[in-house]
Design a protein around this motif. Structure first.
Motif, short mmCIF file in Angstrom:
data_model
loop_
_atom_site.label_atom_id
_atom_site.label_comp_id
_atom_site.label_asym_id
_atom_site.label_seq_id
_atom_site.Cartn_x
_atom_site.Cartn_y
_atom_site.Cartn_z
N UNK A 47 0.69 -1.13 -0.09
CA UNK A 47 0.00 -0.08 0.02
C UNK A 47 0.88 1.30 -0.14
N UNK A 58 -2.65 10.24 3.39
CA UNK A 58 -1.96 9.36 4.11
C UNK A 58 -0.98 8.53 3.25
N UNK A 60 2.49 5.74 3.03
CA UNK A 60 3.36 4.71 3.67
C UNK A 60 4.81 5.54 4.05
N UNK A 61 5.12 5.21 5.37
CA UNK A 61 5.93 5.90 5.96
C UNK A 61 7.63 5.56 4.94
N UNK B 1 4.96 -0.72 11.67
CA UNK B 1 4.01 -1.31 10.77
C UNK B 1 3.36 -2.60 11.42
N UNK B 89 -5.74 -7.97 4.25
CA UNK B 89 -5.40 -6.65 4.38
C UNK B 89 -5.93 -6.07 5.78
N UNK B 94 -1.80 2.75 9.49
CA UNK B 94 -1.23 3.18 8.37
C UNK B 94 0.20 2.75 8.42
N UNK B 95 0.91 2.05 7.55
CA UNK B 95 0.33 1.81 6.34
C UNK B 95 -0.51 0.65 6.45
N UNK B 96 -1.55 0.58 5.52
CA UNK B 96 -2.29 -0.59 5.63
C UNK B 96 -1.70 -1.70 4.86
N UNK B 97 -1.18 -2.56 5.57
CA UNK B 97 -0.43 -3.91 5.02
C UNK B 97 -1.27 -5.22 4.70
N UNK B 98 -0.62 -5.83 3.67
CA UNK B 98 -1.25 -7.25 3.35
C UNK B 98 -0.49 -8.35 3.87
#
Lengths: 121, 107
Positions: A47, A58, A60-61, B1, B89, B94-98
């Protein structure tokens, strides 16, 4: 019927800027996030980030320092710019419409077909 | 994350089998869990949101369950069209992770 389509250069040189645009149709711009996802060959889905209709984002860092997202509601488009690319940025890039739901969740309910971007000299 | 771990990474099954895929989050994500199906050369298809809510138009043989950190996707009777890779997911952090994906292959 909601439709999204990615467009942009399929080949980008190392250290250059990767620029992609997603054109969408079939629904309103408000009430959704507009999202970028990528998948390098042989790896998982990542993402990248999303932008709201009001321009809020928003991201991804891991990409935030190189990433700019924008949205143009008059053209039904949103865009991604990723600077200083390397071979590690080679991937299939997808755009998607992300719908918020109860609580704080959201889901990627419609996706574009995806576009391969290769970083190579 | 937030790390998402799916198991198994692949499985072989026959048409008509009941298939279960699990997804574990590295921290509590409440119900912010979605499932997608991906076939070669195609964009992912959205199946389930909020851990257990079926997206409109998705066959009822698909179901999701779980809360907190442990979630499950079940296909009650595998059909030829279901051979694909499935991804979970999380969308709470954040981040949205899979997850890394589970490939369902024909036995």
């Amino acid at each position: 019927q909601v439709h999204l389509q990615e467009s942009g250069p399929g080949l980008v040189k190392p250290s250059d800027t990767l620029s992609l645009t997603c054109t969408f149709s079939g629904g309103p711009i408000n009430s959704y996030y507009w999202t970028w996802i990528r998948q390098p060959a042989g790896k998982g889905l990542e993402w990248i980030g999303h932008i709201y209709a009001n321009g809020g984002t928003n991201s991804n860092p891991s990409l935030k320092s190189r990433l700019t997202m924008s949205i143009d509601s008059s053209k039904s488009q949103f865009s991604l710019k990723l600077t200083s690319v390397t071979a590690a940025d080679t991937a299939v890039y997808y755009c998607a419409r992300e719908r918020p739901y109860f609580g704080s969740g959201s889901c990627l309910e419609y996706w574009g077909q995806g576009m391969l971007v290769t970083v190579s000299s | 994350d937030i790390q998402m771990t799916q198991s198994p990474s692949s499985l072989s099954a026959s048409v008509g089998d009941r298939v279960t895929i699990t997804c574990r989050a590295s921290q509590t994500i409440s119900g912010c869990l979605n499932w997608y199906q991906r076939k070669p050369g195609q964009a992912p298809k959205f199946l389930i949101y909020g851990a257990s809510s079926l997206q409109s138009g998705v066959p009822s043989r698909f179901s999701g369950s779980g809360s907190g950190t442990d979630f499950t996707l079940t296909i009650s009777s595998l059909q030829p069209d279901d051979f694909a890779t499935y991804y979970c997911q999380q969308s709470c952090g954040v981040p949205h992770t899979f997850g890394q994906g589970t490939k369902v292959e024909i036995k």
